[in-house]
Scaffold this active site. Sequence first.
Site, PDB file in Angstrom:
ATOM      1  N   GLN A  75       1.201  10.949   0.191  1.00  0.00           N
ATOM      2  CA  GLN A  75       2.308  11.893   0.315  1.00  0.00           C
ATOM      3  C   GLN A  75       3.421  11.344   1.216  1.00  0.00           C
ATOM      4  OE1 GLN A  75      -0.389  15.591   1.037  1.00  0.00           O
ATOM      5  NE2 GLN A  75       1.475  16.338   0.062  1.00  0.00           N
ATOM      6  N   ASP A 279      -2.166  13.161  -2.803  1.00  0.00           N
ATOM      7  CA  ASP A 279      -3.556  12.727  -2.791  1.00  0.00           C
ATOM      8  C   ASP A 279      -4.526  13.807  -2.324  1.00  0.00           C
ATOM      9  OD1 ASP A 279      -2.541  12.588  -0.225  1.00  0.00           O
ATOM     10  OD2 ASP A 279      -3.167  10.526   0.150  1.00  0.00           O
TER      11      ASP A 279
END
Length: 521
Positions: A75, A279
């Site tokens: 991210q 993720d």
Amino acid sequence: MVRKPTLVAGVDSSTQSCTVVVRDAGTGALRRTGRASHPDGTEVDPEVWWDALQAAVAAAGGLDDVAAVSVAGQQHGMVVLDADGEVIRPALLWNDTRSARAAEDLIAELEPGDAHRPGPTAADRGGGSGRAAGRTAGAGRAPDRAVDLAAGRAAWAAATGSVPVASFTVTKLRWLADHEPGNAARVAAVALPHDWLTWRLAGSPGLDRLVTDRSEASGTGYFDTARGTYRRDLLGLALRRDDAARIVLPRVLRAGEAAGTGDPGLGLGHLVLGPGAGDNAAAALGLGMGPGDVAISIGTSGVVSAVSPHPVADDSGMVAGFADATGAFLPMAVTLNASRVLDVVGRLLGVDHGELSALALAAAPGAAGLTLVPYLEGERTPNLPGATGSLLGLTLASATRENLARAAVEAVLCGLADGLAALEDVGAPVERVRVIGGGARSEAVRRIAPTVLGRPVQVPEPGEYAADGAARQAAWALAGTVDPPSWRPAPSRTYDGEPARHVRERYAEVRHRHVASPHAR
């Protein structure tokens, strides 16, 4: 005639590597995997992610027999593109803390009245179209003006669900504006790692074809997570530009919505592309998490995330109010220092992870008073980007290899326990706790975790849960159903133990002393 199963692929493009799993779309059964490494560093040319993805796909046997693929990614990483779709500069990753001052400036510059400004129209939930953002909040303001930072944090939490820290994309864009204004002026589009990789799989078809999902958008710092809309005024605030409406942001797809098809020129025209996910949101999908479930992931970072049916906004900044990959929410507390603390202590002791685990389990809880404050790369929770680590309570009695190993494991878990407590404080439901990630392979982590957390933990068998979640999302996009396919959850083992409250109490005492010290600022 026996019908061949439909296969789907999931990708996890993480900080350290790219992993590809190929699974049966109907059952989730694993068929094959592949992996390729990423280079070290917090500033990376995105092209290496593309190279690693191709290498991992090849190692997994290719995608010729695969019907759909979806990409999960680390991210927050800032990928800035010019009008021709070219990457302007290397991406700044989530763990690059050079934007710490930028985060503080942005908090100071947002006034309470800016928190509830009207969001963009439906046409502006991505792409370059939509109304202008109006005035650029903060344009022309001095970044060091005196402002009530508490009010600024409250304004950011109300606007986006989160308070900016150095990890967030919005702070990296401000760093870019302040340190590389020429590059900032060239920005025509902003993407995150998984957005960019999905776009490359589609053949880089034009900036207006960039797509993302709520979980990734919610980590940018310029997305209203509760309302599901971009805040272009905050984008303009970050880049110091008054034309934020012209900057392309990836279109936010619905949960399970297909992003299109792969590039025929790359031999991928047969592939349905899933929307992708951050993720941690992908890992939650891979674990089959629902409300009340908490995942504690011990990898490069430490992540405590909980699925919530309601949005969360924490003006303390301890909890980030992110979205998940299903349409719910994923409030999250993140530490920068997790498994690499164990790596470092293992190197100091000259042992591998198995030996470090054995040493830690040979010491008593509390490590004879030896306490490690593990801020080896600064810290995000609490927000101390300039902090360093400390080893306290060193005496002739406590100075043993076993105690140092135990102190390292307890330090990582105490930081995560603080994150879990913060989630409970903001009302996130906490019923079942699972420990995953590379650090969960340590027997010491598994056995010490319930004593530090004060509750039983479930440890699923080791797996690539972010990649698995991406594969499940790919199957969802392929099926076009309302809900994701039901896959059998991974078997897990439950660990329990007597709570060691004195460990948390000692850690809190020395951490407080550490936070108050000058070098932590």
